[in-house]
Scaffold this motif. Structure first.
Motif, mmCIF file in Angstrom:
data_model
loop_
_atom_site.group_PDB
_atom_site.id
_atom_site.type_symbol
_atom_site.label_atom_id
_atom_site.label_comp_id
_atom_site.label_asym_id
_atom_site.label_seq_id
_atom_site.Cartn_x
_atom_site.Cartn_y
_atom_site.Cartn_z
ATOM 1 N N PHE A 166 0.818 -1.203 0.000
ATOM 2 C CA PHE A 166 0.000 0.000 0.000
ATOM 3 C C PHE A 166 0.859 1.263 0.000
ATOM 4 N N ALA A 167 1.886 1.279 0.838
ATOM 5 C CA ALA A 167 2.745 2.471 0.927
ATOM 6 C C ALA A 167 4.016 2.117 1.675
ATOM 7 N N THR A 168 5.055 2.914 1.434
ATOM 8 C CA THR A 168 6.299 2.824 2.194
ATOM 9 C C THR A 168 6.689 4.221 2.645
ATOM 10 N N VAL A 169 7.009 4.333 3.923
ATOM 11 C CA VAL A 169 7.381 5.621 4.509
ATOM 12 C C VAL A 169 8.805 5.532 5.038
ATOM 13 N N ARG A 170 9.629 6.486 4.657
ATOM 14 C CA ARG A 170 10.985 6.553 5.203
ATOM 15 C C ARG A 170 10.972 7.456 6.428
ATOM 16 N N THR A 171 11.477 6.949 7.529
ATOM 17 C CA THR A 171 11.523 7.709 8.769
ATOM 18 C C THR A 171 12.880 8.398 8.916
ATOM 19 N N HIS A 172 13.029 9.155 9.982
ATOM 20 C CA HIS A 172 14.305 9.817 10.242
ATOM 21 C C HIS A 172 15.308 8.888 10.901
ATOM 22 N N LEU A 173 14.905 7.650 11.178
ATOM 23 C CA LEU A 173 15.769 6.680 11.833
ATOM 24 C C LEU A 173 16.510 5.842 10.789
ATOM 25 N N ASP A 174 17.696 5.404 11.159
ATOM 26 C CA ASP A 174 18.450 4.504 10.286
ATOM 27 C C ASP A 174 18.029 3.053 10.486
ATOM 28 N N HIS A 175 17.493 2.765 11.660
ATOM 29 C CA HIS A 175 17.105 1.386 11.977
ATOM 30 C C HIS A 175 15.912 1.426 12.922
ATOM 31 N N ILE A 176 14.900 0.611 12.637
ATOM 32 C CA ILE A 176 13.709 0.498 13.493
ATOM 33 C C ILE A 176 13.706 -0.892 14.098
ATOM 34 N N SER A 177 13.668 -0.964 15.414
ATOM 35 C CA SER A 177 13.668 -2.266 16.083
ATOM 36 C C SER A 177 12.329 -2.600 16.716
ATOM 37 N N SER A 178 11.411 -1.608 16.859
ATOM 38 C CA SER A 178 10.088 -1.854 17.435
ATOM 39 C C SER A 178 9.053 -1.046 16.672
ATOM 40 N N ILE A 179 7.930 -1.681 16.352
ATOM 41 C CA ILE A 179 6.839 -0.973 15.680
ATOM 42 C C ILE A 179 5.511 -1.506 16.191
ATOM 43 N N ARG A 180 4.546 -0.576 16.346
ATOM 44 C CA ARG A 180 3.210 -0.941 16.830
ATOM 45 C C ARG A 180 2.173 -0.015 16.218
ATOM 46 N N SER A 181 1.113 -0.574 15.672
ATOM 47 C CA SER A 181 -0.006 0.227 15.181
ATOM 48 C C SER A 181 -0.852 0.653 16.369
ATOM 49 N N ILE A 182 -0.975 1.967 16.590
ATOM 50 C CA ILE A 182 -1.757 2.442 17.733
ATOM 51 C C ILE A 182 -3.055 3.120 17.298
ATOM 52 N N ARG A 183 -3.160 3.466 16.025
ATOM 53 C CA ARG A 183 -4.388 3.977 15.415
ATOM 54 C C ARG A 183 -4.388 3.485 13.978
ATOM 55 N N PRO A 184 -5.516 3.638 13.258
ATOM 56 C CA PRO A 184 -5.555 3.127 11.880
ATOM 57 C C PRO A 184 -4.417 3.599 10.988
ATOM 58 N N GLU A 185 -3.899 4.813 11.186
ATOM 59 C CA GLU A 185 -2.833 5.317 10.327
ATOM 60 C C GLU A 185 -1.575 5.704 11.086
ATOM 61 N N ILE A 186 -1.582 5.535 12.401
ATOM 62 C CA ILE A 186 -0.465 5.998 13.231
ATOM 63 C C ILE A 186 0.343 4.815 13.746
ATOM 64 N N ALA A 187 1.656 4.876 13.536
ATOM 65 C CA ALA A 187 2.570 3.855 14.029
ATOM 66 C C ALA A 187 3.467 4.446 15.100
ATOM 67 N N ALA A 188 3.648 3.690 16.182
ATOM 68 C CA ALA A 188 4.635 4.038 17.202
ATOM 69 C C ALA A 188 5.876 3.199 16.925
ATOM 70 N N ILE A 189 7.031 3.854 16.804
ATOM 71 C CA ILE A 189 8.251 3.139 16.464
ATOM 72 C C ILE A 189 9.377 3.532 17.406
ATOM 73 N N GLY A 190 10.314 2.620 17.563
ATOM 74 C CA GLY A 190 11.489 2.879 18.382
ATOM 75 C C GLY A 190 12.697 2.213 17.764
ATOM 76 N N SER A 191 13.873 2.686 18.157
ATOM 77 C CA SER A 191 15.117 2.141 17.637
ATOM 78 C C SER A 191 16.080 1.874 18.781
ATOM 79 N N GLU A 192 16.728 0.731 18.711
ATOM 80 C CA GLU A 192 17.729 0.421 19.734
ATOM 81 C C GLU A 192 18.999 1.241 19.539
ATOM 82 N N LEU A 193 19.075 2.003 18.437
ATOM 83 C CA LEU A 193 20.256 2.810 18.144
ATOM 84 C C LEU A 193 20.035 4.290 18.403
ATOM 85 N N ARG A 194 18.767 4.687 18.667
ATOM 86 C CA ARG A 194 18.497 6.108 18.830
ATOM 87 C C ARG A 194 17.407 6.311 19.867
#
Length: 483
Positions: A166-194
């Motif tokens: 459907f879509a690909t979004v580039r974030t400001h992070l170089d690496h994403i280690s955790s992702i969770r859908s918290i609303r229909p279009e909103i993702a919560a993400i975290g990185s072990e490097l940042r």
């Protein structure tokens, strides 16, 4: 000319005036107004069935400039709730595009959906491979529709219920280690490097907010990274740790994106106080479950804790080894999950590979019930001996276990006797039966890293292997190959 095989016509209950002719791409179809209306009140077909032209002159076909072959399959779907075998000539996306035009996507979606997931009858359906950074670092399967949000490198790709990109979004992070859908279009993400928890609107690719764990009074709390994410209807839960191992779980309001409370804070100087690597909210009883597992030369160790997010109090906890709450001292868990349907904790032991369950509503000093192997062919099948390579995920009242590269399922056995429990049964050694899900060639693809279920599908990734495997029950209505 296509006739209508509606049984009502054979019974003579459908008047001639209820018939309507459609000319789709030069091919004439004859059906009934009620069949077209079954597409839904907002569908184009329902509007055509009720247009004044039809009532004034029902012998004049209504012309639609679309593909007649695909329309024939969709008309059969409206008549019988199933796609005909001839629809296999078309890809899912071709069928979906036409169904969207006619306004009957919901009917097609129901027909294409897999049957209820049965681990015993599941097989590899397809593999999703992101176009770049193909090694998947984390993913979140959406239970409601079987779509999946995939983190690879610093990007997030969305695959819809049809497993179409459907879509690909580039974030400001170089690496994403955790992702969770918290609303229909909103993702919560975290990185072990940042540092920080970051919220992205995947519809437009914009970052809508960030949350950091800070404490001006404690200089050790800085550049805290996210290890795990969970959510409830109102809140986001994120476990943070710092470079000196101080760690905490923050509760964040979904509306304001403000930290509402710090559920726990630990120094992280032992396995009993390490950051939670897995979080899961249990809505039925309103508790947050946190699990931490570390693996070293002497085996696995870790803890399981349940918190009440409102009071921030620990309701129950256990440490292995060392708590005295396990009848199998020295055989610590390698992984733990919460079965939200059965309200139970399920763990896989690191040395024996055995499975144990505990009733969340009756957690006592030693709550574990170790399951007996009921399948004779599986009694000597223990997978690997390295508990660090065991993963577990509970879904649809089944426990899916990855042992090295092997995938197995523990399914609940129907009980003949009931008790006064509202569930109608109690856990005991023979509550579940074990079977392999995969074949030998499947297990040779690599060590299973993560398993997650969504929409009667099972998704899994393997260590250093590109893409996400999608498993479904092998028999399902209206099967059409994925384009």
């Amino acid at each position: 000319m296509e006739g209508d095989d509606n049984p009502n016509n054979a019974l003579g209950t459908q008047p001639t005036g209820d018939r309507i002719k459609l000319n789709v791409g030069g091919k004439v179809f004859e059906t009934t107004v009620s069949t077209l209306q079954s597409g839904g009140p907002d569908s184009l077909l329902n509007l055509l069935a009720n247009r004044p032209l039809h009532h004034n002159n029902n012998s004049q076909p209504v012309f639609i400039d679309r593909d007649p072959e695909i329309f024939s399959g969709l008309l059969s779907l409206l008549r019988s709730n199933r796609l005909p075998s001839t629809a296999k000539r078309f890809s899912n996306q071709e069928l979906i595009d036409e169904a969207v035009y006619y306004g009957i996507e919901a009917r097609l979606r129901a027909a294409l959906a897999p049957t209820p997931l049965s681990g015993i009858d599941a097989s590899l359906y397809t593999t999703i491979r992101p176009s770049s950074d193909g090694i998947v670092s984390d993913f979140n399967a959406i239970d409601s529709d079987g779509s999946v949000w995939v983190a690879h490198g610093g990007q997030v790709s969305i695959y819809d219920w049809n497993l179409t990109h459907f879509a690909t979004v580039r974030t400001h992070l170089d690496h994403i280690s955790s992702i969770r859908s918290i609303r229909p279009e909103i993702a919560a993400i975290g990185s072990e490097l940042r540092q920080g928890l970051h919220l992205y609107n995947l519809a437009n690719g914009c970052r809508v907010g960030s949350v950091d764990w800070v404490d001006p009074a404690d200089p050790r709390i800085f550049k805290a990274r996210v290890n795990a994410i969970a959510d409830s209807d109102e809140s986001i839960f994120a476990s943070f740790d710092c470079h000196h191992k101080e760690n905490s779980i923050l509760m964040i309001d979904k509306s304001s994106l403000r930290v509402t409370s710090e559920i726990t804070r630990q120094p992280g100087n032992s396995s009993k106080a390490m950051v939670a690597g897995k979080l899961k909210y249990v809505p039925a009883i309103g508790v947050l479950a946190g699990v931490s597992v570390t693996s070293g030369a002497f085996g696995c160790s870790g803890y399981i804790r349940l918190w009440d997010p409102r009071s921030r109090e620990v309701i129950w906890d256990t440490n292995e080894p060392g708590s005295g709450r396990s009848s199998r001292f020295g055989d610590s868990f390698a992984d733990v999950d919460v079965d939200l349907d059965e309200l139970s904790l399920v763990k896989v032991c690191s040395k024996s590979g055995d499975l144990a369950v505990a009733d969340l509503r009756n957690l006592k000093e030693d709550p574990w019930i170790y399951l007996n192997e009921k399948n004779p062919s599986m009694r000597n099948a223990t997978g690997g001996s390295n508990g660090a390579n065991y993963v577990i995920h509970c879904y649809r009242k089944q426990g899916f276990i990855g042992r090295e590269g092997e995938l197995e399922v523990w399914s609940r056995v129907e009980e003949k006797e009931t008790n006064n429990d509202s569930r109608g049964w109690i856990f005991h050694e023979g509550s579940y039966r074990r079977n392999f899900v995969d074949k030998v060639e499947d297990s040779e693809r690599g060590i299973i890293k993560k398993i997650e279920g969504g929409g009667d599908r099972l998704f899994l990734t393997r260590e250093d292997v590109e893409g996400i495997e999608v498993w479904q029950s092998s028999k399902f209505s209206g099967r059409v190959s994925v384009a």
